[in-house]
Design a protein around this motif. Structure first.
Motif, PDB file in Angstrom:
ATOM      1  N   VAL A  94       0.838  -1.210   0.000  1.00  0.00           N
ATOM      2  CA  VAL A  94       0.000   0.000   0.000  1.00  0.00           C
ATOM      3  C   VAL A  94       0.869   1.255   0.000  1.00  0.00           C
ATOM      4  N   ILE A  95       1.857   1.319   0.930  1.00  0.00           N
ATOM      5  CA  ILE A  95       2.720   2.500   1.009  1.00  0.00           C
ATOM      6  C   ILE A  95       3.535   2.653  -0.267  1.00  0.00           C
ATOM      7  N   SER A  96       4.066   1.535  -0.786  1.00  0.00           N
ATOM      8  CA  SER A  96       4.888   1.580  -1.988  1.00  0.00           C
ATOM      9  C   SER A  96       4.090   2.081  -3.187  1.00  0.00           C
ATOM     10  N   ALA A  97       2.828   1.661  -3.302  1.00  0.00           N
ATOM     11  CA  ALA A  97       1.983   2.114  -4.407  1.00  0.00           C
ATOM     12  C   ALA A  97       1.723   3.610  -4.315  1.00  0.00           C
ATOM     13  N   LEU A  98       1.529   4.105  -3.086  1.00  0.00           N
ATOM     14  CA  LEU A  98       1.242   5.526  -2.900  1.00  0.00           C
ATOM     15  C   LEU A  98       2.470   6.411  -3.074  1.00  0.00           C
ATOM     16  N   VAL A  99       3.616   5.935  -2.555  1.00  0.00           N
ATOM     17  CA  VAL A  99       4.818   6.782  -2.525  1.00  0.00           C
ATOM     18  C   VAL A  99       5.701   6.568  -3.749  1.00  0.00           C
ATOM     19  N   LEU A 100       5.954   5.306  -4.099  1.00  0.00           N
ATOM     20  CA  LEU A 100       6.891   4.991  -5.182  1.00  0.00           C
ATOM     21  C   LEU A 100       6.188   4.607  -6.482  1.00  0.00           C
ATOM     22  N   HIS A 101       4.871   4.453  -6.426  1.00  0.00           N
ATOM     23  CA  HIS A 101       4.089   4.017  -7.601  1.00  0.00           C
ATOM     24  C   HIS A 101       4.601   2.673  -8.116  1.00  0.00           C
ATOM     25  N   GLU A 102       4.971   1.778  -7.178  1.00  0.00           N
ATOM     26  CA  GLU A 102       5.431   0.438  -7.505  1.00  0.00           C
ATOM     27  C   GLU A 102       4.454  -0.585  -6.928  1.00  0.00           C
ATOM     28  N   VAL A 103       4.062  -1.525  -7.766  1.00  0.00           N
ATOM     29  CA  VAL A 103       3.216  -2.631  -7.320  1.00  0.00           C
ATOM     30  C   VAL A 103       3.815  -3.917  -7.867  1.00  0.00           C
ATOM     31  N   PRO A 104       3.992  -4.953  -7.042  1.00  0.00           N
ATOM     32  CA  PRO A 104       4.551  -6.208  -7.544  1.00  0.00           C
ATOM     33  C   PRO A 104       3.698  -6.786  -8.675  1.00  0.00           C
ATOM     34  N   ALA A 105       4.339  -7.540  -9.566  1.00  0.00           N
ATOM     35  CA  ALA A 105       3.618  -8.221 -10.632  1.00  0.00           C
ATOM     36  C   ALA A 105       2.647  -9.234 -10.037  1.00  0.00           C
ATOM     37  N   PRO A 106       1.527  -9.519 -10.740  1.00  0.00           N
ATOM     38  CA  PRO A 106       0.543 -10.470 -10.191  1.00  0.00           C
ATOM     39  C   PRO A 106       1.148 -11.819  -9.799  1.00  0.00           C
ATOM     40  N   LEU A 107       2.058 -12.350 -10.631  1.00  0.00           N
ATOM     41  CA  LEU A 107       2.667 -13.635 -10.306  1.00  0.00           C
ATOM     42  C   LEU A 107       3.543 -13.524  -9.057  1.00  0.00           C
ATOM     43  N   ALA A 108       4.206 -12.364  -8.886  1.00  0.00           N
ATOM     44  CA  ALA A 108       5.019 -12.154  -7.683  1.00  0.00           C
ATOM     45  C   ALA A 108       4.125 -12.090  -6.447  1.00  0.00           C
ATOM     46  N   ILE A 109       2.951 -11.460  -6.588  1.00  0.00           N
ATOM     47  CA  ILE A 109       2.011 -11.404  -5.466  1.00  0.00           C
ATOM     48  C   ILE A 109       1.539 -12.812  -5.109  1.00  0.00           C
ATOM     49  N   LEU A 110       1.248 -13.634  -6.145  1.00  0.00           N
ATOM     50  CA  LEU A 110       0.838 -15.011  -5.898  1.00  0.00           C
ATOM     51  C   LEU A 110       1.931 -15.773  -5.149  1.00  0.00           C
ATOM     52  N   GLY A 111       3.184 -15.608  -5.590  1.00  0.00           N
ATOM     53  CA  GLY A 111       4.293 -16.266  -4.905  1.00  0.00           C
ATOM     54  C   GLY A 111       4.439 -15.784  -3.475  1.00  0.00           C
ATOM     55  N   GLY A 112       4.248 -14.472  -3.268  1.00  0.00           N
ATOM     56  CA  GLY A 112       4.331 -13.931  -1.913  1.00  0.00           C
ATOM     57  C   GLY A 112       3.237 -14.473  -1.012  1.00  0.00           C
ATOM     58  N   VAL A 113       2.027 -14.598  -1.570  1.00  0.00           N
ATOM     59  CA  VAL A 113       0.923 -15.173  -0.791  1.00  0.00           C
ATOM     60  C   VAL A 113       1.244 -16.615  -0.396  1.00  0.00           C
ATOM     61  N   LEU A 114       1.851 -17.379  -1.317  1.00  0.00           N
ATOM     62  CA  LEU A 114       2.256 -18.752  -0.993  1.00  0.00           C
ATOM     63  C   LEU A 114       3.306 -18.768   0.118  1.00  0.00           C
ATOM     64  N   CYS A 115       4.266 -17.835   0.051  1.00  0.00           N
ATOM     65  CA  CYS A 115       5.282 -17.739   1.106  1.00  0.00           C
ATOM     66  C   CYS A 115       4.615 -17.526   2.467  1.00  0.00           C
ATOM     67  N   LEU A 116       3.680 -16.566   2.512  1.00  0.00           N
ATOM     68  CA  LEU A 116       3.020 -16.258   3.779  1.00  0.00           C
ATOM     69  C   LEU A 116       2.098 -17.386   4.211  1.00  0.00           C
ATOM     70  N   ALA A 117       1.448 -18.065   3.243  1.00  0.00           N
ATOM     71  CA  ALA A 117       0.599 -19.203   3.586  1.00  0.00           C
ATOM     72  C   ALA A 117       1.432 -20.319   4.211  1.00  0.00           C
ATOM     73  N   GLY A 118       2.622 -20.527   3.677  1.00  0.00           N
ATOM     74  CA  GLY A 118       3.516 -21.533   4.261  1.00  0.00           C
ATOM     75  C   GLY A 118       3.891 -21.202   5.688  1.00  0.00           C
ATOM     76  N   VAL A 119       4.130 -19.915   5.946  1.00  0.00           N
ATOM     77  CA  VAL A 119       4.433 -19.494   7.312  1.00  0.00           C
ATOM     78  C   VAL A 119       3.238 -19.765   8.222  1.00  0.00           C
ATOM     79  N   ALA A 120       2.026 -19.428   7.745  1.00  0.00           N
ATOM     80  CA  ALA A 120       0.825 -19.640   8.547  1.00  0.00           C
ATOM     81  C   ALA A 120       0.616 -21.119   8.857  1.00  0.00           C
ATOM     82  N   VAL A 121       0.840 -21.977   7.855  1.00  0.00           N
ATOM     83  CA  VAL A 121       0.694 -23.421   8.058  1.00  0.00           C
ATOM     84  C   VAL A 121       1.704 -23.911   9.091  1.00  0.00           C
ATOM     85  N   SER A 122       2.932 -23.465   8.962  1.00  0.00           N
ATOM     86  CA  SER A 122       3.987 -23.946   9.856  1.00  0.00           C
ATOM     87  C   SER A 122       3.773 -23.515  11.289  1.00  0.00           C
ATOM     88  N   ARG A 123       3.173 -22.330  11.493  1.00  0.00           N
ATOM     89  CA  ARG A 123       2.988 -21.814  12.844  1.00  0.00           C
ATOM     90  C   ARG A 123       1.702 -22.314  13.481  1.00  0.00           C
TER      91      ARG A 123
END
Length: 298
Positions: free
Chosen positions: A255-284
């Protein structure tokens, strides 16, 4: 305010300020090399923390706290910041935040090995999911050349050093205050980064004033304040709950990056990031490490 609410408030401050750090690093990256940026940030942070320490009349931590302080200073304040700065020269702030947030899963691995807590199936399953996510992020960036994949690798190294530093810091909080642990860890990180002093002096001279102020901001807020609030909350709740709060960092970063730097990760990168965080949630899931008893010495 009771300890539980104070810990939640401190964790919230940490999340917002650490999220802003990813954006600030990305903004400063074109003007400061990784080591110089880390040194400038740690310098501003160390000065701020030492002022707070003197104002509160807190002296040196007891001897038992120093092994954890030294280890966290080298790994988290020193190595982590240099590697993260380098990684953010290659990938956007949101992608960096998503990859770095596999840190809690690495913490669980280290706890299983170092603290002999074992390796439950949920942990191993979470690791597999997060590894798949990191691969997806790397594939999404491969079109940008080898340097983008290098950025993912560097962010993974940052996650490892962050996790190792946090695990090393936890025992120190049994013997010293959050302010003491953070201050002397920051000073040790500063000493580790002193070889970059010449580069920092040269780059400050050539950087715009607002970028230099960004480096100072990184030292005062995401370092001095946010690392202290992290240590404060860590000493008053479980490591699992603290790890879960960092899941919010990538969302705030994007959110901050989009507002300040006008940068948003590519959709596939967002999908990969969601998988990373999902793995953390599963492990914890289902893990509830014992809380560190807050130190009574102040």
């Amino acid at each position: 305010m009771d300890q539980r609410r104070a810990a939640i408030a401190a964790a919230g401050v940490t999340v917002v300020l650490w999220a802003s750090a990813f954006v600030g690093i990305r903004a400063a990256a074109p003007y400061f090399s990784p080591g110089a940026l880390a040194l400038g940030r740690l310098g501003a942070g160390a000065v701020t923390l030492l002022v707070f320490l003197l104002a509160r009349r807190e002296g040196l931590p007891p001897r038992a706290a120093w092994p954890g302080i030294v280890a966290s200073g080298i790994l988290w304040f020193g190595f982590y910041m240099v590697v993260l700065n380098w990684g953010e020269r290659e990938v956007d702030a949101g992608t960096a935040a998503m990859v770095v947030n596999v840190g809690p899963i690495i913490m669980a691995l280290l706890a299983g090995w170092v603290l002999r807590e074992g390796f439950p199936p949920r942990l191993l399953g979470g690791i597999l999911v997060s590894c798949c996510g990191a691969v997806v992020v790397g594939v999404s960036l491969s079109g940008g050349g080898r340097s983008s994949v290098l950025g993912v690798v560097l962010c993974l190294l940052a996650a490892i050093s962050y996790a190792a530093g946090a695990v090393a810091q936890k025992p120190a909080l049994r013997h010293a205050s959050a302010l003491q642990v953070t201050t002397y860890g920051c000073v040790i990180g500063l000493v580790v980064c002193l070889p970059f002093a010449g580069r920092l002096a040269a780059e400050v001279a050539g950087a715009p004033a607002h970028i230099t102020l960004t480096v100072v901001y990184l030292g005062v807020f995401p370092t001095a304040i946010a690392f202290t609030t992290w240590a404060y909350a860590m000493a008053r709740t479980t490591a699992g709950k603290m790890g879960s709060t960092t899941y919010l960092v990538p969302v705030v970063v994007i959110v901050i990056s989009a507002l300040v730097l006008h940068e948003v990760p590519a959709p596939l990168a967002i999908l990969g990031g969601v998988l990373c965080l999902a793995g953390v949630a599963v492990s914890r899931g289902g893990r509830a490490p014992a809380a560190v008893e807050p130190v009574t010495r102040r």
